[in-house]
Design an enzyme around this catalytic site. Structure first.
Site, PDB file in Angstrom:
ATOM      1  N   ASP A 176       0.766  -1.247   0.000  1.00 36.27           N
ATOM      2  CA  ASP A 176       0.000   0.000   0.000  1.00 36.27           C
ATOM      3  C   ASP A 176       0.801   1.305   0.000  1.00 36.27           C
ATOM      4  OD1 ASP A 176      -1.574  -2.163   0.568  1.00 36.27           O
ATOM      5  OD2 ASP A 176      -2.557  -1.289   2.298  1.00 36.27           O
ATOM      6  N   GLU A 217       2.677  -9.658  11.434  1.00 41.80           N
ATOM      7  CA  GLU A 217       2.454  -9.121  10.089  1.00 41.80           C
ATOM      8  C   GLU A 217       3.775  -8.762   9.414  1.00 41.80           C
ATOM      9  OE1 GLU A 217       0.335  -5.416  10.116  1.00 41.80           O
ATOM     10  OE2 GLU A 217      -0.374  -5.672   8.057  1.00 41.80           O
TER      11      GLU A 217
END
Ligand code: 9WN
Length: 455
Positions: free
Chosen positions: A173, A409
């Site tokens: 992103d 993550e």
């Protein structure tokens, strides 16, 4: 250490997936990501394929429930249980498009197409070949429709390279590689709806995209909505149209897998191979930077390369795109102070952005931290080119980072400190994949690789 032995960590990884299982699919991580994400599901299915064929199949089949009539596989499927997520089902208004499904809520953009790869892995790992073949027959038409959509709607130049139209579609992103494209749209705050971020109330503390980037993400979504998700209209007006490397490299590898799937079920593989050949040819011809020794994405709006040392630049290895000479140069750069700590004495694998760049930030999301999924993709690419030692260093990090810090993550690029979502599905699934593939057994005689690149 979170896990003392490999066996504990394998058990831990399975528990993470079990905890994130919803009954038909897996969320990336509760809290931050409580819905189904498209490429997370594909990568997670690759982990399940080794020990639970039922879950692996269900993961993908449930994802394809959200497929649009035109073949588009949306980047998220929303669960009704978590209506507070932003941007959620009511924000996207996808039923402005006649193509959107009526019975399930989705977003109106896509993510890297790992799904044919995952489907083929399920087949290869299966101990019940008849069952796996039945699964392939069932999913094959949906996979074909998905790839048809990409080549039909996202490749107006017909050169085999598809464009993405939102950073969310890249899977990376807030990578600095998008900064200049994201700075392009000039808009006032009142041109986008008032909204509250649910991912973070302090982006700096949480290492998330900044508010201006988030506003631009929403600005782009508003544009999709205004076009009623009509791709031709979006293409005319969208300031973000990029031929991305990771997306196209995964598409090539997926196309090859689709050809293998076709062979396995007696369908015609030719179109899949021909498309993959075309994508490879165009990427090699147009996206290689000889001065940088890496591939670069192409900004279709401004008609130029996005000149960055970013981890996506190495992903063509995974699609078998580079020539052996190009691969050698990429490998030297990969194993340099820019992406990997010198001499790999305490390697934390490949960073998401070059450590020598001013925009590098080891704490912020896709601007520096180490991600397991990207490292897994590059490791597989290196294997294909015979760079076995480089691959093993990465596999070592895929083993060590979660054993020390848990299945997170992402990890700090220099210290290995864990960051972001806790109990993260693809980190667990891809750890399991390396374990079951026997890759952790090949790490004994690992020694520093001499760097041939001085930079
Ligand atoms: C937006 C779920 C997803 C990943 C992406 C990652 C992140 C979402 C977000 O999380 O994106 O789609 O909220 O930032 O960038 O790769 O699929 O894990």
């Amino acid at each position: 250490m979170v896990y003392e032995t490999i066996e504990d960590a394998v058990e831990g990884a399975k528990n993470v997936l079990e905890g994130n299982w919803t009954g038909h699919s897996t969320v990336p991580a509760w809290g931050l990501y409580p819905h189904q994400w498209a490429w997370d599901s594909g990568l997670t299915a690759i982990g399940y394929a080794h020990y639970d064929q039922g879950k692996a199949e269900s993961e993908l089949l449930s994802l394809f429930r959200g497929q649009w009539k035109n073949g588009m596989l949306p980047h998220m499927l929303f669960s009704k249980e978590c209506p507070d997520y932003f941007p959620g089902a009511s924000y996207w208004e996808v039923r402005r498009s006649p193509n959107a499904p009526r019975d399930i809520d989705t977003t109106g953009c896509v993510q890297p197409p790992v799904h044919a790869i995952a489907s083929y892995e399920i087949f290869k790992d299966s101990k019940d070949t008849d069952r796996a073949r039945r699964f392939l027959r069932k999913i094959y038409p949906s996979l074909c429709a998905w790839h048809d959509y990409l080549y039909r709607e996202r490749d107006p130049d017909r050169d085999g390279m598809i464009y993405i139209r939102h950073p969310w579609e890249s899977g990376r992103d807030n990578s600095p590689v998008w900064d200049e494209v994201l700075a392009r749209p000039q808009f006032d705050r009142d041109e986008i709806p008032i909204y509250t971020r649910t991912d973070s109330d302090d982006w700096k503390r949480d290492g998330r995209p900044n508010d201006r980037h988030y506003d631009t993400y929403i600005y782009l979504c508003e544009l999709f909505k205004k076009a009623d998700y009509d791709e031709e209209e979006i293409r005319e007006n969208c300031p973000f149209l990029v031929q991305d490397l990771l997306f196209n490299s995964i598409l090539v590898r997926s196309g090859r897998c689709l050809a293998e799937i076709a062979r396995a079920i007696g369908a015609d593989p030719r179109q899949h191979d021909e498309r993959a050949d075309l994508t490879v040819f165009s990427m090699r011809d147009r996206l290689w930077s000889d001065s940088k020794g890496i591939f670069l994405p192409y900004d279709r709006v401004d008609g130029k390369m996005l000149d960055h040392h970013e981890v996506g630049g190495f992903s063509p290895l995974y699609g078998d795109v580079p020539t052996p000479e190009q691969a050698k140069r990429m490998c030297d750069l990969l194993h340099s102070k820019y992406f990997c700590p010198v001499d790999c004495d305490d390697c934390f694998a490949i960073t998401s952005y070059s450590r020598s760049d001013v925009d590098y930030d080891p704490l912020n999301y896709w601007r520096g931290p180490v991600w397991i999924n990207i490292n897994w993709i590059i490791a597989r690419g290196l294997r294909g080119y015979g760079y076995h030692d480089h691959e093993r260093w990465i596999v070592k990090s895929i083993r060590d980072l979660p054993m020390k810090n848990g299945f997170r993550e992402r990890y700090h690029a220099e210290t290995g400190e864990p960051q972001g979502g806790v109990n993260f599905s693809w980190s667990a699934a891809l750890f399991l994949d390396c374990y079951y593939e026997g890759l952790f057994n090949e790490l004994e005689d690992l020694h520093p690789i001499k760097q041939s690149f001085s930079g």
